[in-house]
Design a protein around this motif. Structure first.
Motif, PDB file in Angstrom:
ATOM      1  N   ALA A 182       0.853  -1.193   0.000  1.00  0.00           N
ATOM      2  CA  ALA A 182       0.000   0.000   0.000  1.00  0.00           C
ATOM      3  C   ALA A 182       0.889   1.243   0.000  1.00  0.00           C
ATOM      4  N   THR A 183       0.672   2.142  -0.946  1.00  0.00           N
ATOM      5  CA  THR A 183       1.397   3.414  -0.942  1.00  0.00           C
ATOM      6  C   THR A 183       0.804   4.279   0.172  1.00  0.00           C
ATOM      7  N   ALA A 184       1.457   5.397   0.447  1.00  0.00           N
ATOM      8  CA  ALA A 184       0.945   6.281   1.503  1.00  0.00           C
ATOM      9  C   ALA A 184      -0.474   6.744   1.148  1.00  0.00           C
ATOM     10  N   GLN A 185      -0.687   7.002  -0.127  1.00  0.00           N
ATOM     11  CA  GLN A 185      -2.024   7.478  -0.529  1.00  0.00           C
ATOM     12  C   GLN A 185      -3.085   6.396  -0.318  1.00  0.00           C
ATOM     13  N   GLN A 186      -2.727   5.164  -0.717  1.00  0.00           N
ATOM     14  CA  GLN A 186      -3.677   4.049  -0.503  1.00  0.00           C
ATOM     15  C   GLN A 186      -3.910   3.835   0.985  1.00  0.00           C
ATOM     16  N   ALA A 187      -2.821   3.915   1.752  1.00  0.00           N
ATOM     17  CA  ALA A 187      -2.943   3.726   3.204  1.00  0.00           C
ATOM     18  C   ALA A 187      -3.859   4.799   3.788  1.00  0.00           C
ATOM     19  N   ARG A 188      -3.734   5.980   3.258  1.00  0.00           N
ATOM     20  CA  ARG A 188      -4.549   7.084   3.774  1.00  0.00           C
ATOM     21  C   ARG A 188      -6.042   6.790   3.551  1.00  0.00           C
ATOM     22  N   GLN A 189      -6.326   6.290   2.362  1.00  0.00           N
ATOM     23  CA  GLN A 189      -7.727   5.978   2.040  1.00  0.00           C
ATOM     24  C   GLN A 189      -8.264   4.881   2.972  1.00  0.00           C
ATOM     25  N   ILE A 190      -7.444   3.846   3.133  1.00  0.00           N
ATOM     26  CA  ILE A 190      -7.843   2.718   3.982  1.00  0.00           C
ATOM     27  C   ILE A 190      -8.090   3.202   5.413  1.00  0.00           C
ATOM     28  N   MET A 191      -7.157   3.973   5.937  1.00  0.00           N
ATOM     29  CA  MET A 191      -7.259   4.401   7.335  1.00  0.00           C
ATOM     30  C   MET A 191      -8.385   5.418   7.529  1.00  0.00           C
ATOM     31  N   ASP A 192      -8.620   6.217   6.504  1.00  0.00           N
ATOM     32  CA  ASP A 192      -9.698   7.198   6.623  1.00  0.00           C
ATOM     33  C   ASP A 192     -11.055   6.501   6.697  1.00  0.00           C
ATOM     34  N   ASP A 193     -11.177   5.453   5.909  1.00  0.00           N
ATOM     35  CA  ASP A 193     -12.401   4.659   5.924  1.00  0.00           C
ATOM     36  C   ASP A 193     -12.632   4.042   7.304  1.00  0.00           C
ATOM     37  N   ILE A 194     -11.549   3.483   7.844  1.00  0.00           N
ATOM     38  CA  ILE A 194     -11.636   2.869   9.177  1.00  0.00           C
ATOM     39  C   ILE A 194     -11.971   3.938  10.219  1.00  0.00           C
ATOM     40  N   ARG A 195     -11.322   5.091  10.088  1.00  0.00           N
ATOM     41  CA  ARG A 195     -11.548   6.181  11.056  1.00  0.00           C
ATOM     42  C   ARG A 195     -13.030   6.568  11.066  1.00  0.00           C
ATOM     43  N   LEU A 196     -13.608   6.715   9.872  1.00  0.00           N
ATOM     44  CA  LEU A 196     -15.021   7.127   9.803  1.00  0.00           C
ATOM     45  C   LEU A 196     -15.938   6.078  10.428  1.00  0.00           C
ATOM     46  N   ASN A 197     -15.684   4.823  10.107  1.00  0.00           N
ATOM     47  CA  ASN A 197     -16.525   3.748  10.655  1.00  0.00           C
ATOM     48  C   ASN A 197     -16.358   3.605  12.161  1.00  0.00           C
ATOM     49  N   PHE A 198     -15.121   3.730  12.605  1.00  0.00           N
ATOM     50  CA  PHE A 198     -14.857   3.546  14.035  1.00  0.00           C
ATOM     51  C   PHE A 198     -15.580   4.622  14.859  1.00  0.00           C
ATOM     52  N   ALA A 199     -15.655   5.813  14.293  1.00  0.00           N
ATOM     53  CA  ALA A 199     -16.297   6.916  15.030  1.00  0.00           C
ATOM     54  C   ALA A 199     -17.779   6.618  15.286  1.00  0.00           C
ATOM     55  N   ASN A 200     -18.358   5.686  14.513  1.00  0.00           N
ATOM     56  CA  ASN A 200     -19.779   5.326  14.696  1.00  0.00           C
ATOM     57  C   ASN A 200     -20.008   4.337  15.823  1.00  0.00           C
ATOM     58  N   LEU A 201     -18.953   3.657  16.228  1.00  0.00           N
ATOM     59  CA  LEU A 201     -19.117   2.612  17.253  1.00  0.00           C
ATOM     60  C   LEU A 201     -19.526   3.206  18.582  1.00  0.00           C
ATOM     61  N   ILE A 202     -20.499   2.565  19.225  1.00  0.00           N
ATOM     62  CA  ILE A 202     -20.868   2.992  20.580  1.00  0.00           C
ATOM     63  C   ILE A 202     -20.287   1.951  21.524  1.00  0.00           C
ATOM     64  N   HIS A 203     -19.344   2.370  22.344  1.00  0.00           N
ATOM     65  CA  HIS A 203     -18.559   1.380  23.081  1.00  0.00           C
ATOM     66  C   HIS A 203     -19.262   0.806  24.301  1.00  0.00           C
ATOM     67  N   ASP A 204     -20.077   1.605  24.944  1.00  0.00           N
ATOM     68  CA  ASP A 204     -20.708   1.120  26.187  1.00  0.00           C
ATOM     69  C   ASP A 204     -22.185   0.801  25.970  1.00  0.00           C
ATOM     70  N   GLY A 205     -22.601   0.739  24.703  1.00  0.00           N
ATOM     71  CA  GLY A 205     -24.009   0.443  24.416  1.00  0.00           C
ATOM     72  C   GLY A 205     -24.908   1.646  24.667  1.00  0.00           C
ATOM     73  N   GLN A 206     -24.338   2.782  25.068  1.00  0.00           N
ATOM     74  CA  GLN A 206     -25.181   3.964  25.352  1.00  0.00           C
ATOM     75  C   GLN A 206     -24.700   5.209  24.598  1.00  0.00           C
ATOM     76  N   SER A 207     -23.584   5.791  25.046  1.00  0.00           N
ATOM     77  CA  SER A 207     -23.226   7.069  24.428  1.00  0.00           C
ATOM     78  C   SER A 207     -21.729   7.252  24.173  1.00  0.00           C
ATOM     79  N   LEU A 208     -20.930   6.301  24.590  1.00  0.00           N
ATOM     80  CA  LEU A 208     -19.487   6.524  24.477  1.00  0.00           C
ATOM     81  C   LEU A 208     -18.970   6.282  23.053  1.00  0.00           C
ATOM     82  N   ARG A 209     -18.657   7.393  22.383  1.00  0.00           N
ATOM     83  CA  ARG A 209     -18.048   7.303  21.048  1.00  0.00           C
ATOM     84  C   ARG A 209     -16.660   7.912  21.125  1.00  0.00           C
ATOM     85  N   VAL A 210     -15.753   7.388  20.307  1.00  0.00           N
ATOM     86  CA  VAL A 210     -14.361   7.828  20.380  1.00  0.00           C
ATOM     87  C   VAL A 210     -13.806   7.967  18.969  1.00  0.00           C
ATOM     88  N   THR A 211     -12.874   8.895  18.782  1.00  0.00           N
ATOM     89  CA  THR A 211     -12.222   9.016  17.468  1.00  0.00           C
ATOM     90  C   THR A 211     -10.725   8.750  17.636  1.00  0.00           C
TER      91      THR A 211
END
Ligand SMILES: Nc1nc2c(ncn2[C@@H]2O[C@H](COP(=O)(O)OP(=O)(O)OP(=O)(O)O)[C@@H](O)[C@H]2O)c(=O)[nH]1
Length: 533
Positions: A462-491
């Protein structure tokens, strides 16, 4: 993402999934071969599947797959009908199969693409508490699983008739007290291979009797219903289709006939072997072959097995390497003396092949588990700092022709998470991020816990640009996760540097600077290294 594609590109993408499906077919058949004793018929099925993969990859311009499939065919061509592969052939086939399994898409390559792959079986969730079931299903989706809710015992039975799931998550008390267990019993009854079931309970931990009953009905684990993260972690291991790296056994025996016979037995079980007939050459063989276990004769010219075991154990890297004596020595006292000198077990010739194989499998599995414990961080199961850097060194050595990106990830405002929600909640976030990274990346991308709330990833090819795309996708999805089943979201913030021949410490420092910029510019973002960093 797929919606933006032109019709031609969409068609190409569709066909590329047919190649991936055929890859899965090939891997599946490969994994079944040892248990089917390499029968001529099954070998033929395997060869036909590989030939089909060659055709598909030619037609759909998948050059990498075509090359690997052709490699398989050329090795297969040297195996006579009705024979199993020898060690060199096994190793070559295994390596190519593992390379093939690594060509599968990253979860982030295209989300829509994943859903087009029909082999991806659902996970049935049958919990009495609908809210909990919905939360579990939602979280599973973030981790790339395909949950399907079953609300009643009737729905559940009908769904089973329609399609076999990859696994079932079943409340012990689904549809009434103790009914979950009864349901499991009836669903396993007519099945040759039991369906993997993870049981859940609410509040009161199960008794030993209940645990035994789950075990007898295909239960692979029991979890508290709200411990979604452990359930997902277990499923992730269960459904991981990457073929295992075959066991490597070094046979030390001065009798060529005996060594060849043993090697044949092990090869048939899918183990790779190397034979050393001269004990005095063993140290050279060891460093070249890096076995999982040594199977050693006791009496050989030049030096005996006990002396050799002692010499091997003198070297730090071999302290945990299992050594098993396979000898005609029947005197119990001498056997015990041999074990006291660094051997782990003693098998007396002639040994029953089933006994030999079971002993080796147990020993090697345990040794590998131990090795994993040493290499992995206990909270997350990811590589620890030292072993991640070792993996980076390895990747640099083995992948000179492909781009490698080093990625550093740091959770944002993590101190506040601990302060507001408590340390256990902080730990949960760390475990969730590690699971999320594992799910989202290829199995061939090493991931490590670099420090407290800091992770590092090696993206191979993966080039830096490809890595950036991959990680950005993960970052966006991860921000949606609710960790405690209620309100805890993390970036998280992320810094990336592509390897261009510099040393490990320079590469790490460069990605660290990019990470610092991501934090400095407001966090929750991905930055790639700039020139001069
Ligand atoms: N729960 C938990 N906390 C940890 C662990 N390791 C480190 N931490 C905490 O992580 C926090 C890191 O805080 P800082 O380095 O100040 O950074 P931050 O709050 O994440 O802020 P930024 O990185 O600047 O966004 C500290 O409070 C550590 O105690 C761990 O294993 N579990």
């Amino acid at each position: 993402m797929t919606d933006n594609l032109t019709p031609a590109a969409r068609l190409k993408q569709h066909f590329s999934f047919r190649v991936i499906n055929q890859v899965r077919q090939v891997i599946d058949l490969w994994r079944q071969l040892p248990a089917q004793h390499w029968s001529a018929e099954r070998m033929m099925d395997f060869t036909l599947a590989v030939e089909k993969l060659v055709r598909f990859s030619q037609r759909f311009e998948a050059a990498r797959h075509e090359k690997l499939a052709r490699q398989l065919l050329s090795t297969l061509a040297h195996i006579a009908v009705g024979h199993s592969p020898d060690s060199a052939q096994l190793e070559s086939l295994n390596q190519t199969i593992i390379a093939l399994s690594k060509t599968a898409l990253r979860h982030t390559d295209d989300k829509a693409a994943e859903t087009l792959i029909p082999e991806k079986k659902p996970v049935y969730i049958a919990l009495s508490n609908t809210d909990h079931a919905l939360t579990m299903a939602e979280q599973m989706q973030y981790f790339g699983l395909r949950p399907e809710l079953q609300r009643t015992a009737h729905d559940f039975s009908q769904a089973l008739e329609r399609r076999h799931p990859a696994a079932v998550v079943l409340d012990l008390d689904f549809a009434g007290p103790g009914q979950g267990l009864e349901l499991a019993q009836s669903l396993q009854q007519s099945r040759e291979n039991p369906l993997p079931v993870l049981f859940t309970y609410r509040e009161t931990p199960p008794t030993l009797e209940q645990r035994l009953a789950t075990l007898r009905n295909g239960g692979l684990g029991i979890y508290e219903e709200m411990d979604v993260q452990s359930v997902i972690g277990h499923l992730e291991n269960l459904l991981d289709s990457t073929p295992d790296v075959p066991f490597k056994i070094l046979i030390i025996d001065d009798s060529r006939a005996q060594a060849t016979h043993t090697a044949n037995v092990l090869n048939k079980a899918g183990m790779v072997t190397q034979v050393a007939n001269d004990p005095l050459l063993v140290l050279d063989v060891l460093s070249g072959f890096t076995p999982d276990l040594i199977l050693m004769d006791m009496y050989m010219p030049g030096c005996n097995g006990m002396e050799l075991a002692k010499v091997i154990r003198q070297q730090r890297e071999y302290i945990n390497l299992p050594i098993i004596y396979l000898s005609g020595e029947e005197d119990r006292e001498r056997q015990l003396a041999a074990m006291a000198e660094g051997g782990d077990d003693f098998l007396t010739k002639p040994v029953d092949p089933g006994h030999l194989l079971t002993t080796l499998r147990n020993r090697v599995s345990r040794a590998r588990q131990l090795q994993n414990l040493i290499a992995c961080d206990s909270l997350t199961g990811l590589l620890n700092h030292t072993h991640l850097l070792g993996a980076l060194q390895d990747a640099m050595r083995k992948n000179e022709d492909v781009p490698i990106s080093f990625v550093m990830v740091d959770i944002d405002h993590f101190k506040q998470v601990n302060d507001r929600y408590g340390h256990p909640a902080g730990d949960l976030v760390i475990r969730n991020l590690s699971l999320f990274l594992r799910q989202s990346l290829r199995k061939s991308d090493p991931i490590g816990r670099y420090g407290g709330e800091e992770f590092a990833i090696i993206l191979i090819d993966a080039t830096a640009q490809q890595a950036r795309q991959i990680m950005d996708d993960i970052r966006l999805n991860f921000a949606n996760l609710i960790h405690d089943g209620q309100s805890l979201r993390v970036t998280f913030s992320c810094g990336i540097a592509e390897w261009s021949g510099q040393s490990i410490s320079e590469l790490v420092a460069t990605s660290d600077q990019a990470l610092y910029r991501a934090k400095h510019n407001g966090r929750n973002q991905v930055q790639t290294a700039e020139q001069g960093e």
